[in-house]
Design a protein around this motif. Sequence first.
Motif, mmCIF file in Angstrom:
data_model
loop_
_atom_site.group_PDB
_atom_site.id
_atom_site.type_symbol
_atom_site.label_atom_id
_atom_site.label_comp_id
_atom_site.label_asym_id
_atom_site.label_seq_id
_atom_site.Cartn_x
_atom_site.Cartn_y
_atom_site.Cartn_z
ATOM 1 N N SER A 86 34.062 56.074 33.721
ATOM 2 C CA SER A 86 33.103 55.129 33.156
ATOM 3 C C SER A 86 33.416 54.868 31.690
ATOM 4 C CB SER A 86 31.673 55.671 33.277
ATOM 5 O OG SER A 86 31.537 56.849 32.496
ATOM 6 N N HIS A 87 32.966 53.721 31.223
ATOM 7 C CA HIS A 87 33.068 53.349 29.812
ATOM 8 C C HIS A 87 31.841 52.508 29.500
ATOM 9 C CE1 HIS A 87 34.263 51.003 26.273
ATOM 10 N NE2 HIS A 87 34.975 52.058 25.967
ATOM 11 N N ALA A 88 31.005 52.984 28.560
ATOM 12 C CA ALA A 88 29.767 52.278 28.256
ATOM 13 C C ALA A 88 29.390 52.464 26.794
ATOM 14 C CB ALA A 88 28.641 52.787 29.152
ATOM 15 N N PRO A 89 29.445 51.396 25.993
ATOM 16 C CA PRO A 89 28.951 51.466 24.609
ATOM 17 C C PRO A 89 27.423 51.590 24.623
ATOM 18 C CG PRO A 89 30.379 49.543 24.943
ATOM 19 C CD PRO A 89 30.069 50.107 26.286
ATOM 20 N N LEU A 90 26.903 52.457 23.764
ATOM 21 C CA LEU A 90 25.466 52.730 23.731
ATOM 22 C C LEU A 90 24.821 52.164 22.478
ATOM 23 C CD1 LEU A 90 25.583 56.454 24.882
ATOM 24 C CD2 LEU A 90 25.253 54.418 26.280
ATOM 25 N N THR A 91 23.523 51.995 22.540
ATOM 26 C CA THR A 91 22.766 51.428 21.424
ATOM 27 C C THR A 91 22.781 52.333 20.194
ATOM 28 O OG1 THR A 91 20.720 52.368 22.323
ATOM 29 C CG2 THR A 91 21.227 50.071 22.897
ATOM 30 N N ASN A 92 23.102 53.612 20.361
ATOM 31 C CA ASN A 92 23.168 54.523 19.218
ATOM 32 C C ASN A 92 24.554 54.544 18.577
ATOM 33 O OD1 ASN A 92 24.672 56.013 21.029
ATOM 34 N ND2 ASN A 92 23.356 57.817 20.988
ATOM 35 N N GLY A 93 25.446 53.658 19.009
ATOM 36 C CA GLY A 93 26.785 53.565 18.441
ATOM 37 C C GLY A 93 27.817 54.432 19.122
ATOM 38 N N GLN A 94 27.381 55.342 19.976
ATOM 39 C CA GLN A 94 28.327 56.179 20.699
ATOM 40 C C GLN A 94 28.851 55.434 21.921
ATOM 41 O OE1 GLN A 94 27.591 60.432 20.978
ATOM 42 N NE2 GLN A 94 25.616 60.099 19.964
ATOM 43 N N VAL A 95 29.941 55.952 22.471
ATOM 44 C CA VAL A 95 30.495 55.383 23.697
ATOM 45 C C VAL A 95 30.524 56.483 24.746
ATOM 46 C CG1 VAL A 95 32.476 54.263 24.781
ATOM 47 C CG2 VAL A 95 31.894 53.732 22.401
ATOM 48 N N TYR A 96 29.915 56.188 25.878
ATOM 49 C CA TYR A 96 29.902 57.134 26.992
ATOM 50 C C TYR A 96 31.131 56.869 27.858
ATOM 51 C CZ TYR A 96 28.394 59.449 31.279
ATOM 52 O OH TYR A 96 28.320 60.247 32.378
ATOM 53 N N VAL A 97 32.028 57.832 27.879
ATOM 54 C CA VAL A 97 33.229 57.760 28.716
ATOM 55 C C VAL A 97 33.257 59.057 29.508
ATOM 56 C CG1 VAL A 97 35.753 57.645 28.750
ATOM 57 C CG2 VAL A 97 34.472 56.371 27.018
ATOM 58 N N ASN A 98 33.212 58.947 30.813
ATOM 59 C CA ASN A 98 33.200 60.156 31.628
ATOM 60 C C ASN A 98 34.138 59.987 32.811
ATOM 61 O OD1 ASN A 98 32.469 62.730 32.528
ATOM 62 N ND2 ASN A 98 30.301 62.386 32.097
ATOM 63 N N GLN A 99 34.632 61.102 33.306
ATOM 64 C CA GLN A 99 35.490 61.147 34.492
ATOM 65 C C GLN A 99 34.639 61.691 35.633
ATOM 66 O OE1 GLN A 99 39.217 61.075 34.419
ATOM 67 N NE2 GLN A 99 39.258 60.375 32.318
ATOM 68 N N TYR A 100 34.803 61.093 36.801
ATOM 69 C CA TYR A 100 33.991 61.474 37.958
ATOM 70 C C TYR A 100 34.852 61.763 39.176
ATOM 71 C CZ TYR A 100 30.389 58.981 35.326
ATOM 72 O OH TYR A 100 29.537 58.552 34.353
ATOM 73 N N HIS A 101 34.308 62.620 39.999
ATOM 74 C CA HIS A 101 34.775 62.757 41.380
ATOM 75 C C HIS A 101 33.513 62.629 42.228
ATOM 76 C CE1 HIS A 101 35.569 64.768 45.206
ATOM 77 N NE2 HIS A 101 36.747 64.217 45.054
ATOM 78 N N TYR A 102 33.489 61.610 43.076
ATOM 79 C CA TYR A 102 32.374 61.403 43.994
ATOM 80 C C TYR A 102 32.826 61.757 45.393
ATOM 81 C CZ TYR A 102 30.130 58.475 40.423
ATOM 82 O OH TYR A 102 29.552 58.001 39.274
#
Length: 132
Positions: A86-102
């Motif tokens: 995932s890649h998601a810019p957040l309103t607090n200025g941080q960027v959420y980047v995570n790796q997943y296994h579903y």
Amino acid sequence: MSADHDLEANKALVRAFLEAFAQGGFAAALNHVSDDCRWWTAGATYSMAQIAGLGQWMEAHLTDGIRMEVGTLTAECDRVAAEAQSHAPLTNGQVYVNQYHYLCRVAGGRIVEVREHCDTHHAKTVFATLAG
């Protein structure tokens, strides 16, 4: 081979589910999931109402939605294993980047169970400042 064991159809469903996050948000993604789906992550199991609520909360803190890059998909019987990032810019200025296994289980053309493995420490760290 039963309909629930159509490996290519199951992989296409899971790919559509993950790609829907970027195209229409959590609500669009959850259109691929059964109403009674069980969603496990980090040792807890959630209802679809709880997951939908979490999705709404997250979307309120995204500046430009969430991009989900789908990697390898592997299917066997009624299960599909998917790697994604995932890649998601957040309103607090941080960027959420995570790796997943579903690990998703499919029945009746819908996802009926999701087991989500990701970096929960990263998620907690990035989203902690948004709590409230």
